[in-house]
Scaffold this motif. Sequence first.
Motif, short mmCIF file in Angstrom:
data_model
loop_
_atom_site.label_atom_id
_atom_site.label_comp_id
_atom_site.label_asym_id
_atom_site.label_seq_id
_atom_site.Cartn_x
_atom_site.Cartn_y
_atom_site.Cartn_z
N ARG A 153 0.83 -1.21 0.00
CA ARG A 153 0.00 0.00 0.00
C ARG A 153 0.86 1.26 0.00
O ARG A 153 0.62 2.20 -0.77
N ARG A 154 1.87 1.28 0.85
CA ARG A 154 2.73 2.47 0.94
C ARG A 154 3.55 2.65 -0.33
O ARG A 154 3.80 3.78 -0.77
N PHE A 155 3.98 1.55 -0.94
CA PHE A 155 4.78 1.64 -2.16
C PHE A 155 3.96 2.25 -3.29
O PHE A 155 4.43 3.15 -4.00
N VAL A 156 2.76 1.75 -3.48
CA VAL A 156 1.91 2.26 -4.57
C VAL A 156 1.65 3.76 -4.37
O VAL A 156 1.73 4.56 -5.31
N ARG A 157 1.35 4.15 -3.13
CA ARG A 157 1.10 5.56 -2.85
C ARG A 157 2.35 6.40 -3.11
O ARG A 157 2.28 7.48 -3.70
N ALA A 158 3.51 5.89 -2.69
CA ALA A 158 4.75 6.64 -2.85
C ALA A 158 5.13 6.78 -4.32
O ALA A 158 5.60 7.84 -4.75
N VAL A 159 4.95 5.73 -5.12
CA VAL A 159 5.28 5.80 -6.55
C VAL A 159 4.44 6.86 -7.24
O VAL A 159 4.93 7.65 -8.06
N ILE A 160 3.15 6.92 -6.90
CA ILE A 160 2.28 7.93 -7.51
C ILE A 160 2.72 9.32 -7.11
O ILE A 160 2.78 10.25 -7.94
#
Length: 232
Positions: A153-160
């Motif tokens: 979850r945190r990775f997807v948010r950070a990439v965006i």
Amino acid sequence: MSHRRSLARQFCEDSSSEDEELMMAAIVAEEEEARLDAPRHGGSQPGRQSLQRDFAERFQNLHKDYFAENPTFKARMFRNRYRMHRPLFLRIASAIEAHDSYFSLRRNSAGVPGLHPYQKLTSVFRILAYGIAADLTDEYCRLAKSTALEDLRRFVRAVIEVFGGQYLRSPNAEDTARLLAIGEQRGFPGMLGSIDCMHWKWENFPTAHKGFFVGHKRVPTVILEAVASQDL
């Protein structure tokens, strides 16, 4: 025994044993409900098994396999398993770690290091690349299921948040001019990019329309089209 239970026993001295048991059962149920509704402030959960996952030792294995100067699995294997080349992975890892301290290497109150950023990100890329369940990364990356899902979850948010402004947008005039110049240099004047398509398996398709979506793949699919420049 609680004060309420003592009072209940005194109240039921002149009552039947059945009445006493019913009252005590009601009090116990009410106390249990209050305990479950009470706010939690961290700490171990009763009955939960604590596993020694040996984060540091497992990171040494991961580093030796993929990130050492002479890794066990060479560049081609890295590309197959991470779906990208190692320099791109390192670029993403550096940007994500700088953006969200959650991915940094942290230590507990005893000074013992926790999960390395590469362990967290390897778990994320395995889930995305292979479509596997979160708990399947535990044996190699040493992440519990809940940790692996939180990482994802945190990775997807950070990439965006980090890369969205550059990569998740429509081409502007500068992009168009650059792509046209590249196309002309490569012998294709007026070309913005190359179109490609892929068949995506449709799991829950309407049975009545099966014939419209089945071809040489033998299973119902939908076709996804994309236009990409020569550098993707």
